[in-house]
Design a protein around this motif. Sequence first.
Motif, PDB file in Angstrom:
ATOM      1  N   THR A  39       0.944  -1.288  -0.066  1.00 62.60           N
ATOM      2  CA  THR A  39       0.110   0.010  -0.127  1.00 62.60           C
ATOM      3  C   THR A  39       0.900   1.253  -0.036  1.00 62.60           C
ATOM      4  O   THR A  39       0.538   2.309  -0.562  1.00 62.60           O
ATOM      5  CB  THR A  39      -1.080  -0.017   1.407  1.00 62.60           C
ATOM      6  OG1 THR A  39      -1.504  -1.139   1.339  1.00 62.60           O
ATOM      7  CG2 THR A  39      -2.096   1.143   1.148  1.00 62.60           C
ATOM      8  N   ALA A  40       1.719   1.410   0.684  1.00 59.39           N
ATOM      9  CA  ALA A  40       2.746   2.417   0.821  1.00 59.39           C
ATOM     10  C   ALA A  40       3.494   2.510  -0.489  1.00 59.39           C
ATOM     11  O   ALA A  40       3.724   3.719  -0.921  1.00 59.39           O
ATOM     12  CB  ALA A  40       4.019   2.148   1.933  1.00 59.39           C
ATOM     13  N   LEU A  41       4.097   1.503  -1.300  1.00 59.39           N
ATOM     14  CA  LEU A  41       4.427   1.647  -2.685  1.00 59.39           C
ATOM     15  C   LEU A  41       3.524   2.350  -3.492  1.00 59.39           C
ATOM     16  O   LEU A  41       4.041   3.333  -4.341  1.00 59.39           O
ATOM     17  CB  LEU A  41       5.094   0.751  -3.082  1.00 59.39           C
ATOM     18  CG  LEU A  41       6.395  -0.060  -2.250  1.00 59.39           C
ATOM     19  CD1 LEU A  41       6.578  -1.653  -2.757  1.00 59.39           C
ATOM     20  CD2 LEU A  41       7.487   0.740  -2.302  1.00 59.39           C
ATOM     21  N   ILE A  42       2.241   1.829  -3.488  1.00 64.26           N
ATOM     22  CA  ILE A  42       1.315   2.463  -4.374  1.00 64.26           C
ATOM     23  C   ILE A  42       0.897   4.055  -3.862  1.00 64.26           C
ATOM     24  O   ILE A  42       1.091   5.082  -4.711  1.00 64.26           O
ATOM     25  CB  ILE A  42      -0.130   1.724  -4.077  1.00 64.26           C
ATOM     26  CG1 ILE A  42       0.051   0.217  -4.806  1.00 64.26           C
ATOM     27  CG2 ILE A  42      -1.117   2.496  -5.162  1.00 64.26           C
ATOM     28  CD1 ILE A  42      -0.986  -0.711  -4.589  1.00 64.26           C
TER      29      ILE A  42
ATOM     30  N   ALA B 174       8.448   6.817   4.528  1.00 61.59           N
ATOM     31  CA  ALA B 174       8.693   6.174   5.673  1.00 61.59           C
ATOM     32  C   ALA B 174       7.877   4.889   5.997  1.00 61.59           C
ATOM     33  O   ALA B 174       8.588   3.988   6.650  1.00 61.59           O
ATOM     34  CB  ALA B 174       8.559   7.150   6.788  1.00 61.59           C
ATOM     35  N   THR B 175       6.619   4.888   5.528  1.00 60.93           N
ATOM     36  CA  THR B 175       5.733   3.866   5.772  1.00 60.93           C
ATOM     37  C   THR B 175       6.296   2.406   5.131  1.00 60.93           C
ATOM     38  O   THR B 175       6.099   1.543   5.523  1.00 60.93           O
ATOM     39  CB  THR B 175       4.251   4.159   5.419  1.00 60.93           C
ATOM     40  OG1 THR B 175       3.879   5.202   6.328  1.00 60.93           O
ATOM     41  CG2 THR B 175       3.483   3.226   5.649  1.00 60.93           C
ATOM     42  N   ALA B 176       6.741   2.751   3.707  1.00 61.86           N
ATOM     43  CA  ALA B 176       7.382   1.811   3.100  1.00 61.86           C
ATOM     44  C   ALA B 176       8.289   1.023   3.664  1.00 61.86           C
ATOM     45  O   ALA B 176       8.417  -0.058   3.729  1.00 61.86           O
ATOM     46  CB  ALA B 176       7.617   2.174   1.726  1.00 61.86           C
ATOM     47  N   VAL B 177       9.250   1.936   4.177  1.00 64.93           N
ATOM     48  CA  VAL B 177      10.591   1.248   5.069  1.00 64.93           C
ATOM     49  C   VAL B 177      10.007   0.808   6.028  1.00 64.93           C
ATOM     50  O   VAL B 177      10.648  -0.341   6.338  1.00 64.93           O
ATOM     51  CB  VAL B 177      11.523   2.451   4.955  1.00 64.93           C
ATOM     52  CG1 VAL B 177      12.708   2.185   5.994  1.00 64.93           C
ATOM     53  CG2 VAL B 177      12.025   3.353   4.010  1.00 64.93           C
ATOM     54  N   ALA B 178       9.114   1.158   6.894  1.00 66.08           N
ATOM     55  CA  ALA B 178       8.601   0.329   8.042  1.00 66.08           C
ATOM     56  C   ALA B 178       7.946  -0.794   7.723  1.00 66.08           C
ATOM     57  O   ALA B 178       8.221  -2.044   8.390  1.00 66.08           O
ATOM     58  CB  ALA B 178       7.563   1.352   8.754  1.00 66.08           C
TER      59      ALA B 178
END
Length: 375
Positions: A164-167, A205-209
């Motif tokens: 979801t973060a990548l999208i 930041a969310t994608a990294v998390a």
Amino acid sequence: MAGHEHSHDDHAHDQRHSPSHSHGSGGHAHGSGGHSHGSGGHGGHSHGVAADADRRWLLSALALIVVFMAGEVVVGFAAQSLALISDAAHMLTDAASIVLALIAMRLAARPARGGYTYGLKRAEILSAQANGVTLLVLSAWLGYEAVTRLFEPPQVTGSLVLITALIGIVVNLAATWCMSKANRSSLNVEGAFQHVLTDLYAFIATAVAGAIVLTTGFARADAIASLIVVALMLKAGIALVRDSGRIFLEAAPAGIDPDAVADRMVTEPLVEEIHDLHIWEITSGQPALSAHILVTPGGDCHAVRRSLQRRLSDEYGITHSTLQVDHVGEDEAGALLQIATPPDSTASAATAASTAAEHCADSHGPVHRAGPHEH
């Protein structure tokens, strides 16, 4: 207003008004025994907002954000990810900020009429301040939630968070690109842009998390990512509230020092004194200035005014200036407009304050003369 027609021909304007008036519209009036010249050097009066072009870009960004936000809320609850839910909440404020910006742009584009002599241009600043405040309020709530989850981290589905973060990064890149095409010199548009840009950082930041949770099982990475987003939101929110607050408080535009401007103006030939100097912003990117100028007896007031306005425009970008120009000691009837007892350059601050009090009951700032003087 119905029934009212106004001509802006300077000579006709002067003839229609009584000699006791001083006008800020490029004309002048003659009082008994002297000259009082007012000018509204509005050479930059094309203050309209490029509404159509900006609206298209803002609407494009709004459509992208709203569609993705709806899906992110569903996934965020399914994955029990605070980072995704906080991103969705932030995207909601993004959407609200763009809607507010669009409304403010429409209001600001309305012509000045009636009691609103500047029109509704500061609707844009109200929008910018609202955007800043929402960023601060949201950052406080998300900060509290993130700290709570640091102590008691829930089970986070890392794969859902990462996908979801990548999208979200792709969607926010597109929205940020759309917003960057709008006129960001407007604090209103900049406020909405900062919302979207901060959200882009949040998704990164969310994608990294999500990747960390997926590969290591470290659930606290989700809360840490949220705290990073909170820090970015605080930074953007404080800047917006500060900059919009300066405009509401009639502060001089950032980068313009009124004392330096006055000291530069007083070097103009024939200028003896400058006081009642005010520099403010009508709205973002539209500085304005007014001042009372005293010139040498017999000096050409018109030439001094025109020269000062050219200098203000060329050196400081101030094209909206209103200068009242008088000869020193010439207009006794207007004595309140002049400093009765010029302070010595070595006078104390108390003496200067006392002199200013003779000028008027409510002092409007320091007196500027050629040579050393206190500000």
